[in-house]
Design a protein around this motif. Sequence first.
Motif, short mmCIF file in Angstrom:
data_model
loop_
_atom_site.label_atom_id
_atom_site.label_comp_id
_atom_site.label_asym_id
_atom_site.label_seq_id
_atom_site.Cartn_x
_atom_site.Cartn_y
_atom_site.Cartn_z
N THR A 7 -3.12 5.65 6.75
CA THR A 7 -4.08 6.75 6.79
C THR A 7 -4.24 7.26 8.22
OG1 THR A 7 -6.00 5.33 7.19
CG2 THR A 7 -5.32 5.66 4.88
N ILE A 8 -4.95 8.36 8.38
CA ILE A 8 -5.21 8.88 9.71
C ILE A 8 -6.04 7.90 10.53
CG2 ILE A 8 -7.26 10.15 8.98
CD1 ILE A 8 -4.68 11.22 11.64
N THR A 9 -6.90 7.13 9.85
CA THR A 9 -7.66 6.09 10.56
C THR A 9 -6.72 5.00 11.08
OG1 THR A 9 -9.61 6.50 9.21
CG2 THR A 9 -9.50 4.39 10.35
N ASP A 10 -5.78 4.57 10.24
CA ASP A 10 -4.78 3.60 10.70
C ASP A 10 -4.02 4.13 11.92
OD1 ASP A 10 -5.35 1.88 8.53
OD2 ASP A 10 -3.91 2.92 7.24
N GLY B 151 2.84 9.26 4.76
CA GLY B 151 2.31 7.90 4.75
C GLY B 151 2.91 6.97 5.77
N THR C 30 0.83 -1.19 0.00
CA THR C 30 0.00 0.00 0.00
C THR C 30 0.87 1.25 0.00
OG1 THR C 30 -0.12 -0.04 2.40
CG2 THR C 30 -1.85 -1.18 1.21
#
Length: 322
Positions: free
Chosen positions: A7-10, A37, A3
Amino acid sequence: MITTGFTITDLRIAVAAAVRAPSVHNSQPWRFRLRDGGIEVRIDPGRLLPVSDPGRWAARMSCGAAVFNLRLALAVAGTPAEVRLHPYPQDLDVVARLVPGRPRPATPAERDLYAAVTRRHSNRAPFWPDPVPADARWRLVEAARAEGTWLEMVIGTAPVQAVAEIARSANRVLERDPDYRAELAGWIRTAPAVDGVPVGSGGPVGEPQDLLPQRAFGVRTRAPGRDFEPEPLVAVLGSTGNGLTDQVVAGQALQRVLLTATDARLAVSMFSQPIEVPRAREQLRLALGKYGTPQMVMRIGYGQPGWPTPRRMVDDVIDAVR
């Protein structure tokens, strides 16, 4: 396929696990940031312990433990991280950078350790007399080895007494320093807080007959006959070196050992006094007959569930995305 980046969610999911890592006095000396990233883990200079940790050993150990929790959370989410320690020579406060590796399902071991993250906490109370079986000891030793460190089980009355005397001597050295006592007192919490050690989590007040030294966090006196175990299982975690990166590696190994113990329903308390005093650390290494550097002393056994310490909210430890 790899990938392009986290992300901010991760980041938020992973940091929710990372903040459950242990730290001396529950000082929580870490910050997290999403940058290009990747997830960066940085020492928080506002949460250092200048008296007991002038070289930032404890801060790097704690951040290393947080890195291990990040690794678990990301692996369970399906994207294990590739980790680079001290990625920026010009900024050594950034202890690690994690970038996405090849997606894969989490292993059963990763899932088990991740499930233990929220259950793990130091247990400063006396343990039951039940011995820790050989297979559980082996699991702990292998957990340390998997992270490139060693875990020495201290077996026998005389060796345990020798390690205990080193720990007590180091504790006396520390407690003679009024600045150390003031720093410790500054992290004791008598009212609800998001950091430090609540008096209810501090364990019983130490007594002269105790084999291992207890920090003066608690105010509870113990019931008659409720002494600490006379022959505890003591283990010492160590690394091959003691450079900045070695200390972060040792922090990851410490967390893997602690989560492995939690998964095995074992209780653990940690003693960093003999690590904080340089002469005591060398005495400990010589007593063990080991190459490398001791990084943490632990007492391991079975006991009643302890009292977890609080943690800051995820938003309080995340810096702006870059």
